[in-house]
Scaffold this motif. Structure first.
Motif, PDB file in Angstrom:
ATOM      1  N   UNK A 184     -30.857  18.127  -4.310  1.00 59.98           N
ATOM      2  CA  UNK A 184     -30.587  18.990  -5.318  1.00 59.98           C
ATOM      3  C   UNK A 184     -29.077  19.118  -5.940  1.00 59.98           C
ATOM      4  N   UNK A 185     -28.781  19.137  -7.025  1.00 58.39           N
ATOM      5  CA  UNK A 185     -27.450  18.948  -7.840  1.00 58.39           C
ATOM      6  C   UNK A 185     -26.477  20.067  -7.461  1.00 58.39           C
ATOM      7  N   UNK A 186     -26.162  19.858  -5.998  1.00 59.91           N
ATOM      8  CA  UNK A 186     -24.953  20.831  -5.391  1.00 59.91           C
ATOM      9  C   UNK A 186     -23.669  20.139  -5.597  1.00 59.91           C
ATOM     10  N   UNK A 223     -24.808  29.835  -7.783  1.00 58.71           N
ATOM     11  CA  UNK A 223     -24.813  29.841  -6.415  1.00 58.71           C
ATOM     12  C   UNK A 223     -26.158  30.104  -5.861  1.00 58.71           C
ATOM     13  N   UNK A 224     -26.905  30.520  -7.001  1.00 57.40           N
ATOM     14  CA  UNK A 224     -28.683  31.024  -6.447  1.00 57.40           C
ATOM     15  C   UNK A 224     -29.417  29.458  -6.190  1.00 57.40           C
ATOM     16  N   UNK A 225     -29.328  29.122  -5.226  1.00 59.69           N
ATOM     17  CA  UNK A 225     -29.856  27.798  -4.938  1.00 59.69           C
ATOM     18  C   UNK A 225     -31.593  27.567  -5.053  1.00 59.69           C
ATOM     19  N   UNK A 226     -32.060  28.638  -4.293  1.00 58.80           N
ATOM     20  CA  UNK A 226     -33.281  28.819  -3.911  1.00 58.80           C
ATOM     21  C   UNK A 226     -34.105  28.793  -5.105  1.00 58.80           C
ATOM     22  N   UNK A 227     -33.664  29.957  -6.024  1.00 55.74           N
ATOM     23  CA  UNK A 227     -34.715  30.261  -7.265  1.00 55.74           C
ATOM     24  C   UNK A 227     -34.446  29.248  -8.352  1.00 55.74           C
TER      25      UNK A 227
END
Length: 190
Positions: free
Chosen positions: A29-31, A165-169
């Motif tokens: 993921x693009x974190x 910061x809503x990584x899951x959705x």
């Protein structure tokens, strides 16, 4: 005002995998990490404002906001005002929270606040419906999914990256539309 093309939206919906999506590992993921760099303009998810107020945004978020052009969505204004509406008037922290949210909204430069057009709204409704069906979202999660989809597609149309910061959705949204642009961060646990 832009027109909404129902037929094009339905053809576009063929991206439906017709199966539940699984959350991918963070490494895929693009974190954002500790070092941030200049790049595309940002469109902020509501959690960025709230995490900032609550001291849960990592330092890299502040650094990113300093070096990138920041844009705001009417979606965030709606969600922030919803937060004001649910605050308990007699709670001792309510007045300060309302003041801080009011200052944030008033500080948004008018030329950097964008409203979604009918095309984005229509496609977002279709996308959120698919997401709710695929992921089995309950009634409480459906409005949040709709707002996330509007923000995601609005950013795509504006050529921005959503900062969230809503990584899951947003992982699910990127699985459905891999061409979307999102930068994610992990909120600090307090």
């Amino acid at each position: 005002m832009a027109d909404f093309d129902f037929g094009a939206a339905v053809r576009w919906s063929r991206l439906d995998p017709q199966k539940t999506l699984s959350r991918r590992p963070d490494r895929e993921l693009p974190i954002i990490g500790n070092l941030v760099e200049a790049g595309q303009e940002l469109l902020l998810d509501t959690c960025v404002y709230l995490d900032g107020l609550q001291g849960r945004a990592p330092e890299a978020v502040a650094d990113l906001l300093d070096i990138r052009q920041v844009n705001h969505s009417t979606v965030a204004i709606q969600e922030l005002m919803h937060t004001v509406g649910v605050l308990k008037p007699k709670h001792p922290g309510t007045a300060e929270a309302m003041k801080q949210i009011g200052t944030m909204i008033e500080d948004m430069p008018p030329h950097r606040v964008f409203a979604a057009d009918p095309d984005v709204l229509g496609r977002a409704a279709l996308l959120s419906g698919m997401l709710c069906r695929l992921q089995g979202y309950n009634h409480d999660s459906r409005l949040r999914a709709l707002q996330d989809c509007v923000l995601f597609l609005q950013a795509q149309k504006l050529g921005c990256s959503v900062l969230t910061g809503n990584i899951s959705d947003f992982d699910y949204l990127l699985q459905l539309i891999p061409t979307g642009r999102v930068l994610m961060y992990r909120p600090i646990q307090i």
